[in-house]
Design an enzyme around this catalytic site. Sequence first.
Site, PDB file in Angstrom:
ATOM      1  N   ASP A 101       0.829  -1.200   0.000  1.00 11.84           N
ATOM      2  CA  ASP A 101       0.000   0.000   0.000  1.00 11.84           C
ATOM      3  C   ASP A 101       0.867   1.256   0.000  1.00 11.84           C
ATOM      4  O   ASP A 101       2.089   1.181   0.164  1.00 11.84           O
ATOM      5  CB  ASP A 101      -0.949  -0.001   1.209  1.00 11.84           C
ATOM      6  CG  ASP A 101      -0.255  -0.401   2.521  1.00 11.84           C
ATOM      7  OD1 ASP A 101       0.984  -0.399   2.569  1.00 11.84           O
ATOM      8  OD2 ASP A 101      -0.953  -0.710   3.494  1.00 11.84           O
TER       9      ASP A 101
ATOM     10  N   ASP B 132      -7.374  -2.718  14.217  1.00 15.34           N
ATOM     11  CA  ASP B 132      -8.755  -3.029  13.821  1.00 15.34           C
ATOM     12  C   ASP B 132      -8.817  -4.216  12.856  1.00 15.34           C
ATOM     13  O   ASP B 132      -9.833  -4.453  12.208  1.00 15.34           O
ATOM     14  CB  ASP B 132      -9.443  -1.792  13.217  1.00 15.34           C
ATOM     15  CG  ASP B 132      -8.727  -1.276  11.967  1.00 15.34           C
ATOM     16  OD1 ASP B 132      -7.782  -1.933  11.478  1.00 15.34           O
ATOM     17  OD2 ASP B 132      -9.116  -0.197  11.466  1.00 15.34           O
TER      18      ASP B 132
ATOM     19  N   HIS C  58      -7.105  -4.698  10.082  1.00 15.15           N
ATOM     20  CA  HIS C  58      -6.892  -4.491   8.647  1.00 15.15           C
ATOM     21  C   HIS C  58      -5.612  -5.159   8.173  1.00 15.15           C
ATOM     22  O   HIS C  58      -4.652  -5.290   8.933  1.00 15.15           O
ATOM     23  CB  HIS C  58      -6.944  -3.007   8.260  1.00 15.15           C
ATOM     24  CG  HIS C  58      -5.812  -2.158   8.724  1.00 15.15           C
ATOM     25  ND1 HIS C  58      -5.993  -1.051   9.529  1.00 15.15           N
ATOM     26  CD2 HIS C  58      -4.485  -2.209   8.500  1.00 15.15           C
ATOM     27  CE1 HIS C  58      -4.829  -0.472   9.754  1.00 15.15           C
ATOM     28  NE2 HIS C  58      -3.885  -1.169   9.142  1.00 15.15           N
TER      29      HIS C  58
ATOM     30  N   GLU D 213      -9.637  -1.607   5.423  1.00 14.14           N
ATOM     31  CA  GLU D 213     -10.257  -1.278   6.702  1.00 14.14           C
ATOM     32  C   GLU D 213     -11.564  -2.047   6.882  1.00 14.14           C
ATOM     33  O   GLU D 213     -12.091  -2.616   5.920  1.00 14.14           O
ATOM     34  CB  GLU D 213     -10.525   0.235   6.732  1.00 14.14           C
ATOM     35  CG  GLU D 213      -9.275   1.100   6.584  1.00 14.14           C
ATOM     36  CD  GLU D 213      -8.433   1.163   7.860  1.00 14.14           C
ATOM     37  OE1 GLU D 213      -8.550   0.269   8.717  1.00 14.14           O
ATOM     38  OE2 GLU D 213      -7.657   2.137   7.994  1.00 14.14           O
TER      39      GLU D 213
HETATM   40  C1  GLP Z   1      -0.380   0.323   8.514  1.00 12.68           C
HETATM   41  C2  GLP Z   1      -0.050  -0.462   7.250  1.00 12.68           C
HETATM   42  C3  GLP Z   1      -0.300  -1.922   7.454  1.00 12.68           C
HETATM   43  C4  GLP Z   1       0.357  -2.376   8.733  1.00 12.68           C
HETATM   44  C5  GLP Z   1      -0.226  -1.649   9.903  1.00 12.68           C
HETATM   45  C6  GLP Z   1       0.327  -2.099  11.241  1.00 12.68           C
HETATM   46  O1  GLP Z   1      -1.723   0.566   8.651  1.00 12.68           O
HETATM   47  N1  GLP Z   1      -0.784  -0.044   6.111  1.00 12.68           N
HETATM   48  O2  GLP Z   1       0.208  -2.642   6.341  1.00 12.68           O
HETATM   49  O3  GLP Z   1       0.175  -3.756   8.886  1.00 12.68           O
HETATM   50  O4  GLP Z   1       0.070  -0.285   9.711  1.00 12.68           O
HETATM   51  O5  GLP Z   1       1.451  -1.370  11.579  1.00 12.68           O
HETATM   52  P1  GLP Z   1       2.447  -1.793  12.720  1.00 12.68           P
HETATM   53  O6  GLP Z   1       3.127  -3.029  12.249  1.00 12.68           O
HETATM   54  O7  GLP Z   1       3.400  -0.656  12.870  1.00 12.68           O
HETATM   55  O8  GLP Z   1       1.632  -2.017  13.934  1.00 12.68           O
END
Ligand code: GLP
Length: 260
Positions: free
Chosen positions: A67, A136, A138, A143
């Site tokens: 993304d 959440d 995702h 989302e």
């Molecule tokens: C963002 C990214 C996700 C990732 C998430 C969790 O939202 N788009 O791909 O999995 O963060 O981040 P973290 O690993 O820092 O908790």
Amino acid sequence: MRVVVTQSEQELGARAADLVAEVVRARPQAVLGVATGSSPLPLYRELGRRVEAGELSLAGCSAFMLDEYVGLAENHPQRYRQVILRDLVQVTDLDPGRVHGPDGLAGDPHQAALDYDRQIRESGGVDVQVCGLGTDGHIAFNEPGSSLASRTRVMPLAAQTRKDNARFFDGDEDAVPRQCITQGVGTIMEARRVVVLAQGEQKAEAVRQLVEGAVSAMWTCTALQWHPDVVVVVDEAAASRLTLRDHFRAVEQDVPEWRP
Ligand code: GLP
């Protein structure tokens, strides 16, 4: 689903790196699916260590990002392309020219999303996808409420995600972009192997839903229950709400051999 409960950050990185390295050994020109965020960092550090030690090479691989934020300037340190260059490319021998991501600065981001989805398919598809989880539930930026068959597209970020990600923008929620281009759940499901990483108590509910919840668009990660080769690598805190956690701790998870 296979769940590996690890006892240290180093072990988490090593177990995840084994799953990626197996794919790269079988197919040195493997297509890697790469994620940003803090969850994959122990994996990227371990891949870096193995490359440095001459045990592994990613030089023949290419990579597709999950993304990208829409509208962040080319050199913004939180632009996901910059994050991947910093966290993964700089510590390994992955060729930056072969790292692809959605174009968050395209004049027509909707077209850019369609083009990116096609580019992934035309590459032959992702061999091993690294994936974190939002609090959440995702995956990428799919989302709650996203179609579980969705393709790469422009999406608004949930309020919870903008709050979670404010820590990367000096705590300023207003500085977090409102839109992103994200691979769809259906796009991610086409990867041949998916390695999900999660650490900490704040991910415990998402991990519980992912592994034991009903498949639902409210927890988009649950779509992965329909995927034949998913390994969830977690620490004790992230595993703490699993009903089956003692079972997962007790058994050595039998990961199917990866075949190109
Ligand atoms: C963002 C990214 C996700 C990732 C998430 C969790 O939202 N788009 O791909 O999995 O963060 O981040 P973290 O690993 O820092 O908790």
